[in-house]
Each structure stands twice: as C-alpha cells, then as structure tokens.
Design a protein around this motif. Structure first.
Motif, PDB file in Angstrom:
ATOM      1  N   GLY A  25       0.774  -1.212   0.000  1.00 66.47           N
ATOM      2  CA  GLY A  25       0.000   0.000   0.000  1.00 66.47           C
ATOM      3  C   GLY A  25       0.812   1.270   0.000  1.00 66.47           C
ATOM      4  N   GLY A  26       1.843   1.562  -0.502  1.00 68.83           N
ATOM      5  CA  GLY A  26       2.455   2.868  -0.473  1.00 68.83           C
ATOM      6  C   GLY A  26       3.058   3.211   0.870  1.00 68.83           C
ATOM      7  N   ASP A  27       3.730   2.272   1.545  1.00 65.15           N
ATOM      8  CA  ASP A  27       4.359   2.592   2.802  1.00 65.15           C
ATOM      9  C   ASP A  27       5.775   3.114   2.588  1.00 65.15           C
ATOM     10  N   GLU A  34       7.293  10.204  -8.404  1.00 66.13           N
ATOM     11  CA  GLU A  34       7.015   9.044  -9.236  1.00 66.13           C
ATOM     12  C   GLU A  34       5.982   8.155  -8.554  1.00 66.13           C
ATOM     13  N   THR A  35       5.050   7.662  -9.324  1.00 65.71           N
ATOM     14  CA  THR A  35       4.010   6.796  -8.802  1.00 65.71           C
ATOM     15  C   THR A  35       4.391   5.353  -9.087  1.00 65.71           C
ATOM     16  N   PHE A  36       4.448   4.534  -8.046  1.00 65.39           N
ATOM     17  CA  PHE A  36       4.751   3.112  -8.191  1.00 65.39           C
ATOM     18  C   PHE A  36       3.474   2.384  -8.581  1.00 65.39           C
ATOM     19  N   VAL A  37       3.552   1.582  -9.612  1.00 68.92           N
ATOM     20  CA  VAL A  37       2.426   0.745 -10.014  1.00 68.92           C
ATOM     21  C   VAL A  37       2.840  -0.703  -9.795  1.00 68.92           C
ATOM     22  N   ASP A  38       2.162  -1.376  -8.886  1.00 68.20           N
ATOM     23  CA  ASP A  38       2.457  -2.767  -8.574  1.00 68.20           C
ATOM     24  C   ASP A  38       2.237  -3.616  -9.824  1.00 68.20           C
ATOM     25  N   PRO A  39       3.210  -4.454 -10.202  1.00 69.07           N
ATOM     26  CA  PRO A  39       3.067  -5.236 -11.436  1.00 69.07           C
ATOM     27  C   PRO A  39       1.914  -6.243 -11.417  1.00 69.07           C
ATOM     28  N   ILE A  40       1.365  -6.544 -10.251  1.00 75.93           N
ATOM     29  CA  ILE A  40       0.253  -7.498 -10.206  1.00 75.93           C
ATOM     30  C   ILE A  40      -1.065  -6.850 -10.626  1.00 75.93           C
ATOM     31  N   ILE A  41      -1.127  -5.514 -10.608  1.00 80.07           N
ATOM     32  CA  ILE A  41      -2.354  -4.801 -10.955  1.00 80.07           C
ATOM     33  C   ILE A  41      -2.747  -5.134 -12.398  1.00 80.07           C
ATOM     34  N   GLY A  42      -3.999  -5.517 -12.590  1.00 80.34           N
ATOM     35  CA  GLY A  42      -4.500  -5.817 -13.918  1.00 80.34           C
ATOM     36  C   GLY A  42      -5.261  -7.124 -13.952  1.00 80.34           C
ATOM     37  N   THR A  43      -5.561  -7.565 -15.158  1.00 85.10           N
ATOM     38  CA  THR A  43      -6.306  -8.806 -15.362  1.00 85.10           C
ATOM     39  C   THR A  43      -5.370  -9.880 -15.891  1.00 85.10           C
ATOM     40  N   TRP A  44      -5.472 -11.078 -15.315  1.00 85.67           N
ATOM     41  CA  TRP A  44      -4.616 -12.220 -15.648  1.00 85.67           C
ATOM     42  C   TRP A  44      -5.489 -13.409 -15.994  1.00 85.67           C
ATOM     43  N   VAL A  45      -5.136 -14.114 -17.072  1.00 84.74           N
ATOM     44  CA  VAL A  45      -5.891 -15.275 -17.547  1.00 84.74           C
ATOM     45  C   VAL A  45      -4.957 -16.486 -17.554  1.00 84.74           C
ATOM     46  N   SER A  46      -5.406 -17.596 -16.969  1.00 82.01           N
ATOM     47  CA  SER A  46      -4.555 -18.785 -16.870  1.00 82.01           C
ATOM     48  C   SER A  46      -4.202 -19.341 -18.240  1.00 82.01           C
ATOM     49  N   SER A  47      -2.982 -19.933 -18.319  1.00 84.25           N
ATOM     50  CA  SER A  47      -2.566 -20.593 -19.559  1.00 84.25           C
ATOM     51  C   SER A  47      -2.177 -22.051 -19.307  1.00 84.25           C
ATOM     52  N   THR A  48      -1.524 -22.341 -18.158  1.00 87.04           N
ATOM     53  CA  THR A  48      -1.130 -23.718 -17.844  1.00 87.04           C
ATOM     54  C   THR A  48      -1.173 -23.947 -16.333  1.00 87.04           C
ATOM     55  N   TYR A  49      -1.156 -25.232 -15.941  1.00 85.06           N
ATOM     56  CA  TYR A  49      -1.030 -25.609 -14.531  1.00 85.06           C
ATOM     57  C   TYR A  49      -0.271 -26.919 -14.447  1.00 85.06           C
ATOM     58  N   SER A  50       0.299 -27.193 -13.249  1.00 86.93           N
ATOM     59  CA  SER A  50       0.974 -28.474 -13.008  1.00 86.93           C
ATOM     60  C   SER A  50       0.934 -28.797 -11.521  1.00 86.93           C
ATOM     61  N   PHE A  51       1.081 -30.107 -11.197  1.00 87.19           N
ATOM     62  CA  PHE A  51       1.195 -30.601  -9.822  1.00 87.19           C
ATOM     63  C   PHE A  51       2.503 -31.364  -9.721  1.00 87.19           C
ATOM     64  N   GLU A  76      -5.828  -1.623  -7.780  1.00 83.22           N
ATOM     65  CA  GLU A  76      -4.920  -0.776  -7.002  1.00 83.22           C
ATOM     66  C   GLU A  76      -5.371  -0.607  -5.558  1.00 83.22           C
ATOM     67  N   ASP A  77      -6.658  -0.760  -5.278  1.00 88.57           N
ATOM     68  CA  ASP A  77      -7.159  -0.561  -3.919  1.00 88.57           C
ATOM     69  C   ASP A  77      -6.983  -1.793  -3.030  1.00 88.57           C
ATOM     70  N   TYR A  98      -6.081  -8.502  -1.204  1.00 91.47           N
ATOM     71  CA  TYR A  98      -4.778  -9.112  -1.426  1.00 91.47           C
ATOM     72  C   TYR A  98      -3.667  -8.172  -0.980  1.00 91.47           C
ATOM     73  N   THR A  99      -2.510  -8.749  -0.669  1.00 95.46           N
ATOM     74  CA  THR A  99      -1.292  -7.977  -0.399  1.00 95.46           C
ATOM     75  C   THR A  99      -0.125  -8.714  -1.034  1.00 95.46           C
ATOM     76  N   VAL A 100       0.866  -7.965  -1.457  1.00 96.66           N
ATOM     77  CA  VAL A 100       2.082  -8.529  -2.017  1.00 96.66           C
ATOM     78  C   VAL A 100       3.251  -7.968  -1.237  1.00 96.66           C
ATOM     79  N   SER A 101       4.151  -8.851  -0.811  1.00 96.48           N
ATOM     80  CA  SER A 101       5.379  -8.442  -0.144  1.00 96.48           C
ATOM     81  C   SER A 101       6.506  -9.232  -0.776  1.00 96.48           C
ATOM     82  N   GLY A 102       7.317  -8.561  -1.599  1.00102.92           N
ATOM     83  CA  GLY A 102       8.360  -9.272  -2.341  1.00102.92           C
ATOM     84  C   GLY A 102       7.705 -10.243  -3.292  1.00102.92           C
ATOM     85  N   ASN A 103       8.052 -11.542  -3.153  1.00103.93           N
ATOM     86  CA  ASN A 103       7.428 -12.549  -4.017  1.00103.93           C
ATOM     87  C   ASN A 103       6.364 -13.353  -3.269  1.00103.93           C
ATOM     88  N   ASN A 104       5.898 -12.828  -2.141  1.00106.03           N
ATOM     89  CA  ASN A 104       4.843 -13.484  -1.366  1.00106.03           C
ATOM     90  C   ASN A 104       3.511 -12.798  -1.605  1.00106.03           C
TER      91      ASN A 104
END
Length: 145
Positions: A25-27, A34-51, A76-77, A98-104
């Motif tokens: 959140g902008g801490d 400069e405005t930081f835009v989190d790379p996760i922001i947007g719409t994502w559609v699955s392409s593959t999965y594995s177990f 963004e909210d 949701y929250t993102v911290s590094g790669n978590n």
C-alpha cells in the motif's frame, strides 16, 4: 477420472490461492513524485497448470494447458476478483483483499487467508502454492490481458 481429480485439486488450490493475494500500500516515504504501479495490478488469464511433489506420486501432473480456466483481476485498492471457468463445473466468482510483499502473495476472502509465491515477467504471472491435503505443489501460469 484421474484428470478430473487433478482438476478438483486445482480448483481447491485456486480457491485457497485467493487468500494469498496482497498489495503493497504505499508505505514508502520517498520524496519523489514518481508513482509506483504494482506489477500485479491488472487482469490475468490462466494458460497452464501443473502438480508436483505429491505424497501420492500418481497425482503428479506435468504442465497442462488451461486457457482462461482461471481469471484474476487485481485492483490498485487491494481488492481482487477471480472467476473459475472449467468445463463440467459451474462458473464461480470470488472477491477479496490481497497484499504482495516481495514474491509473497496473500489473498483473503472474508477472514480466511492463504499464502503463495509469485513470479513475474512483463506478460506472465506464476502462482505457486502447496495443497496441504495432498502435499502437491501446484503451479499456475497466467498471461496479462
């Protein structure tokens, strides 16, 4: 039948993964404009999965195509929505925070939260988590829309 079991595990993981998403959140107290835009922001559609790494090795599945089976939109909210579109299963939508911290990534629906590991390229998002019941590491790759 085994493929259907795998899809049920995938649905369970994806529902749990909703609890894993989070947004920083902008801490940062930078003095620049400069405005930081989190790379996760947007719409994502699955392409593959594995177990992999399943307690029962017969449950392991190599990477399989799954175009648009799972769609995420991260805002963004700090909110997200997910739609699951799998043949023979009624379409479902979920909403949460949701929250993102590094790669978590932490996603929460109501009071239930889950954590996963995420990776990015400019056009791809990979979400990896472990299904507690089966011990399977589940990896889903998404494409930015």
């Amino acid at each position: 039948m085994n493929c259907f079991k795998g899809m049920n595990r995938l649905l369970l993981f994806l529902n749990l993964s909703l609890l894993f998403f989070a947004s920083c959140g902008g801490d940062d107290d930078d003095d620049n404009d400069e405005t930081f835009v989190d790379p996760i922001i947007g719409t994502w559609v699955s392409s593959t999965y594995s177990f992999s790494g399943c307690v029962d090795p017969s449950q392991n599945l190599s990477e399989r195509p799954c175009h648009a089976c799972f769609n995420f939109t991260f805002r963004e909210d700090g909110t997200f929505s997910q739609t699951i579109n799998i043949a023979q299963i009624p379409s479902e939508s979920f909403f949460g925070m949701y929250t993102v911290s590094g790669n978590n990534l932490q996603t929460c629906i109501d009071d239930i939260c889950s954590n996963s590991i995420i990776g990015f390229t400019t056009t791809d998002l990979t979400i990896t988590g472990v299904d507690i019941e089966s011990g399977c590491q589940i990896r889903v790759r998404y494409e930015r829309q």
